[in-house]
Design an enzyme around this catalytic site. Structure first.
Site, PDB file in Angstrom:
ATOM      1  N   CYS A  89      10.639  -7.655  16.171  1.00  0.00           N
ATOM      2  CA  CYS A  89      10.432  -9.083  15.849  1.00  0.00           C
ATOM      3  C   CYS A  89      11.359 -10.004  16.633  1.00  0.00           C
ATOM      4  O   CYS A  89      11.112 -11.206  16.714  1.00  0.00           O
ATOM      5  CB  CYS A  89      10.622  -9.330  14.363  1.00  0.00           C
ATOM      6  SG  CYS A  89       9.725  -8.178  13.337  1.00  0.00           S
ATOM      7  N   HIS A 108      12.032 -16.585  12.411  1.00  0.00           N
ATOM      8  CA  HIS A 108      11.057 -15.503  12.266  1.00  0.00           C
ATOM      9  C   HIS A 108      10.426 -15.620  10.879  1.00  0.00           C
ATOM     10  O   HIS A 108      11.120 -15.884   9.903  1.00  0.00           O
ATOM     11  CB  HIS A 108      11.769 -14.156  12.438  1.00  0.00           C
ATOM     12  CG  HIS A 108      10.865 -12.994  12.214  1.00  0.00           C
ATOM     13  ND1 HIS A 108       9.605 -12.922  12.764  1.00  0.00           N
ATOM     14  CD2 HIS A 108      11.016 -11.859  11.479  1.00  0.00           C
ATOM     15  CE1 HIS A 108       9.026 -11.807  12.383  1.00  0.00           C
ATOM     16  NE2 HIS A 108       9.862 -11.139  11.599  1.00  0.00           N
ATOM     17  N   ASN A 125       3.729 -12.005   8.535  1.00  0.00           N
ATOM     18  CA  ASN A 125       4.716 -11.608   9.547  1.00  0.00           C
ATOM     19  C   ASN A 125       3.974 -10.993  10.732  1.00  0.00           C
ATOM     20  O   ASN A 125       3.354  -9.935  10.598  1.00  0.00           O
ATOM     21  CB  ASN A 125       5.684 -10.599   8.906  1.00  0.00           C
ATOM     22  CG  ASN A 125       6.733 -10.074   9.874  1.00  0.00           C
ATOM     23  OD1 ASN A 125       6.640 -10.269  11.084  1.00  0.00           O
ATOM     24  ND2 ASN A 125       7.715  -9.386   9.337  1.00  0.00           N
TER      25      ASN A 125
HETATM   26  O1  UT7 Z   1      10.010  -8.521  10.398  1.00  0.00           O
HETATM   27  C1  UT7 Z   1      11.058  -7.832   9.822  1.00  0.00           C
HETATM   28  C2  UT7 Z   1      10.609  -6.830   8.836  1.00  0.00           C
HETATM   29  N1  UT7 Z   1      10.555  -6.972   7.478  1.00  0.00           N
HETATM   30  C3  UT7 Z   1      11.070  -7.836   6.610  1.00  0.00           C
HETATM   31  O2  UT7 Z   1      11.649  -8.816   6.885  1.00  0.00           O
HETATM   32  C4  UT7 Z   1      10.913  -7.500   5.172  1.00  0.00           C
HETATM   33  C5  UT7 Z   1      12.169  -7.713   4.394  1.00  0.00           C
HETATM   34  N2  UT7 Z   1      11.957  -7.366   3.004  1.00  0.00           N
HETATM   35  C6  UT7 Z   1      11.195  -8.096   2.168  1.00  0.00           C
HETATM   36  O3  UT7 Z   1      10.626  -9.101   2.552  1.00  0.00           O
HETATM   37  C7  UT7 Z   1      11.138  -7.679   0.733  1.00  0.00           C
HETATM   38  O4  UT7 Z   1      12.080  -6.658   0.489  1.00  0.00           O
HETATM   39  C8  UT7 Z   1       9.738  -7.189   0.277  1.00  0.00           C
HETATM   40  C9  UT7 Z   1       8.772  -8.360   0.238  1.00  0.00           C
HETATM   41  C10 UT7 Z   1       9.208  -6.123   1.210  1.00  0.00           C
HETATM   42  C11 UT7 Z   1       9.820  -6.598  -1.115  1.00  0.00           C
HETATM   43  O5  UT7 Z   1      10.327  -7.562  -2.021  1.00  0.00           O
HETATM   44  P1  UT7 Z   1      11.518  -7.201  -3.018  1.00  0.00           P
HETATM   45  O6  UT7 Z   1      11.780  -8.389  -3.815  1.00  0.00           O
HETATM   46  O7  UT7 Z   1      12.646  -6.655  -2.188  1.00  0.00           O
HETATM   47  O8  UT7 Z   1      10.852  -6.108  -3.910  1.00  0.00           O
HETATM   48  P2  UT7 Z   1      11.318  -4.599  -4.125  1.00  0.00           P
HETATM   49  O9  UT7 Z   1      11.001  -3.771  -2.946  1.00  0.00           O
HETATM   50  O10 UT7 Z   1      12.709  -4.592  -4.677  1.00  0.00           O
HETATM   51  O11 UT7 Z   1      10.336  -4.210  -5.297  1.00  0.00           O
HETATM   52  C12 UT7 Z   1      10.378  -4.827  -6.586  1.00  0.00           C
HETATM   53  C13 UT7 Z   1       9.225  -4.274  -7.418  1.00  0.00           C
HETATM   54  C14 UT7 Z   1       9.137  -2.756  -7.379  1.00  0.00           C
HETATM   55  O12 UT7 Z   1       8.725  -2.320  -8.642  1.00  0.00           O
HETATM   56  P3  UT7 Z   1       9.777  -1.667  -9.688  1.00  0.00           P
HETATM   57  O13 UT7 Z   1      10.353  -0.501  -8.949  1.00  0.00           O
HETATM   58  O14 UT7 Z   1      10.774  -2.753  -9.935  1.00  0.00           O
HETATM   59  O15 UT7 Z   1       8.922  -1.326 -10.836  1.00  0.00           O
HETATM   60  C15 UT7 Z   1       8.035  -2.515  -6.369  1.00  0.00           C
HETATM   61  O16 UT7 Z   1       7.391  -1.273  -6.598  1.00  0.00           O
HETATM   62  O17 UT7 Z   1       7.992  -4.764  -6.896  1.00  0.00           O
HETATM   63  C16 UT7 Z   1       7.121  -3.669  -6.651  1.00  0.00           C
HETATM   64  N3  UT7 Z   1       6.277  -3.994  -5.505  1.00  0.00           N
HETATM   65  C17 UT7 Z   1       5.102  -4.633  -5.636  1.00  0.00           C
HETATM   66  N4  UT7 Z   1       4.438  -5.099  -6.722  1.00  0.00           N
HETATM   67  C18 UT7 Z   1       3.257  -5.722  -6.511  1.00  0.00           C
HETATM   68  C19 UT7 Z   1       6.482  -3.741  -4.202  1.00  0.00           C
HETATM   69  N5  UT7 Z   1       5.456  -4.207  -3.468  1.00  0.00           N
HETATM   70  C20 UT7 Z   1       4.588  -4.768  -4.341  1.00  0.00           C
HETATM   71  C21 UT7 Z   1       3.360  -5.410  -4.185  1.00  0.00           C
HETATM   72  N6  UT7 Z   1       2.737  -5.865  -5.291  1.00  0.00           N
HETATM   73  N7  UT7 Z   1       2.776  -5.592  -2.987  1.00  0.00           N
END
Ligand code: UT7
Length: 328
Positions: free
Chosen positions: A115, A255, A285
């Site tokens: 990215c 970004h 993204n």
């Molecule tokens: O270009 C560079 C690359 N990437 C990035 O910049 C991504 C950086 N990271 C992020 O943007 C965030 O970490 C995410 C959007 C990917 C995830 O958000 P988060 O607030 O960090 O969520 P998390 O991974 O801590 O997950 C929280 C909960 C989990 O459930 P439990 O374990 O608390 O029950 C996940 O399983 O949300 C759940 N979850 C979802 N629920 C509904 C994860 N993905 C989803 C989803 N829909 N799509």
């Protein structure tokens, strides 16, 4: 040696027509529109048609950038395509594009910095122009992330989209153009964001397909923490090198990974949202394409005027980061 000031002569963007909405994703994985919007800010993203590869997206964006710059393809001396989704491992997407455009005299190569690739590409190309080696360079950030996204993985498939952004860079009047670049990498974070299949470590095989190694793997929460730390730091460093302050910024072009990452960068830079280009709600993204598409869209919408001070800043796989101060 006196360096020639280098800036953007014209910008262009292309996103495919097909829109993938959050509602549609609800039918594909266990997710919902409310979660996606509140956790990421993304409402929809664009998906390339079956017949489109990264070079096709590049071509569309490049033609607009050339028109806006008022030059023709045969005047280009250099083409850099920043991408992690080349048409194929080789020849480079830049060479494929060179042929499609008829940019006969241009040197051409791809650049891999995920990215952050567009900012790495700008830094490279601007040096060739500043030193007088070349007159015009085309720098593109383009990705077809839909081709490497696992649409059974709700942690990643809600984030990504396809697109291309292009700029023609060349000499500009004194006082304008790129005032600084800040590039960095931390290879210890490589395992957090990767695609392992198909390279020399894990050549494509039935086993790599079974293990889904040809899709993006991301440790989202760790990447998030890194992004929040590095975006502000990189922008600060680019401003310091340019001899400017946070208050000087007219428009931040970050970004477009996650609205919460953008908001944290804004608070670190003491900026309001109206001084920030945000379009991730429409495109998600797009990796290397996110920053140049946002830049081209800002120009299209008349959000940048001559003399405005822009800060471009991004982070990504590698891990890598990059920032630049640009006087429009
Ligand atoms: O270009 C560079 C690359 N990437 C990035 O910049 C991504 C950086 N990271 C992020 O943007 C965030 O970490 C995410 C959007 C990917 C995830 O958000 P988060 O607030 O960090 O969520 P998390 O991974 O801590 O997950 C929280 C909960 C989990 O459930 P439990 O374990 O608390 O029950 C996940 O399983 O949300 C759940 N979850 C979802 N629920 C509904 C994860 N993905 C989803 C989803 N829909 N799509």
């Amino acid at each position: 040696m006196k360096l020639i000031p280098v800036g953007v002569l014209g910008a262009g963007k292309y996103v495919p027509d097909r829109i993938l909405t959050n509602k549609e994703l609800e039918t594909m994985v266990d997710t919902n529109d409310e979660w996606i919007v509140s956790r990421t800010g993304i409402k929809e993203r664009r998906i390339a048609a079956d017949h489109q590869a990264t070079s096709d997206l590049c071509l569309e964006a490049a033609q607009i950038a050339l028109t806006n710059a008022g030059i023709t393809a045969d005047q280009l001396d250099l083409i850099i395509v920043a991408t992690v989704t080349p048409d194929m491992p080789f020849p480079s997407t830049a060479c494929i594009l060179q042929e499609k455009m008829g940019a006969k005299k241009a040197a051409a190569f791809d650049l891999s910095a995920a990215c952050s690739g567009f900012i790495y590409g700008l830094a490279n190309a601007s040096n060739f122009i500043a030193t007088g080696t070349y007159q015009y360079a085309l720098v593109i950030g383009a990705d077809c992330l839909s081709r490497i996204t696992d649409y059974t993985d709700r942690n990643t498939c809600i984030l990504f989209g396809d697109g291309a952004g292009a700029v023609v860079i060349g000499a500009v009047p004194e006082g304008r153009g790129f005032r600084s670049f800040e590039l960095g990498a931390d290879g210890t974070g490589g395992p957090l964001l990767k695609l392992e299949g198909g390279g020399s470590r894990n050549p494509a095989s039935p086993a790599t397909l079974d293990s889904r190694l040809h899709y993006i793997y991301m440790a989202g929460a760790e990447v998030f923490k890194f992004a929040v730390r590095i975006m502000g730091n990189a922008a600060d460093e680019a401003l310091r090198k340019a001899g400017m302050e946070k208050e000087d910024i007219d428009l931040l072009i970050p970004h477009q990974a996650n609205i919460r990452i953008i908001q944290s960068s804004l608070s670190k830079l003491h900026l309001n949202e109206d001084k920030c280009m945000i379009n991730l709600d429409k495109y998600g993204n797009m990796s290397a394409a996110s920053i140049p598409v946002a830049l081209a869209e800002a120009a299209e919408q008349g959000r940048v005027k001559e003399g405005d001070k822009l800060v471009l800043v991004g982070f990504g796989g590698g891990l890598t980061w990059g920032a630049s101060v640009l006087v429009w």
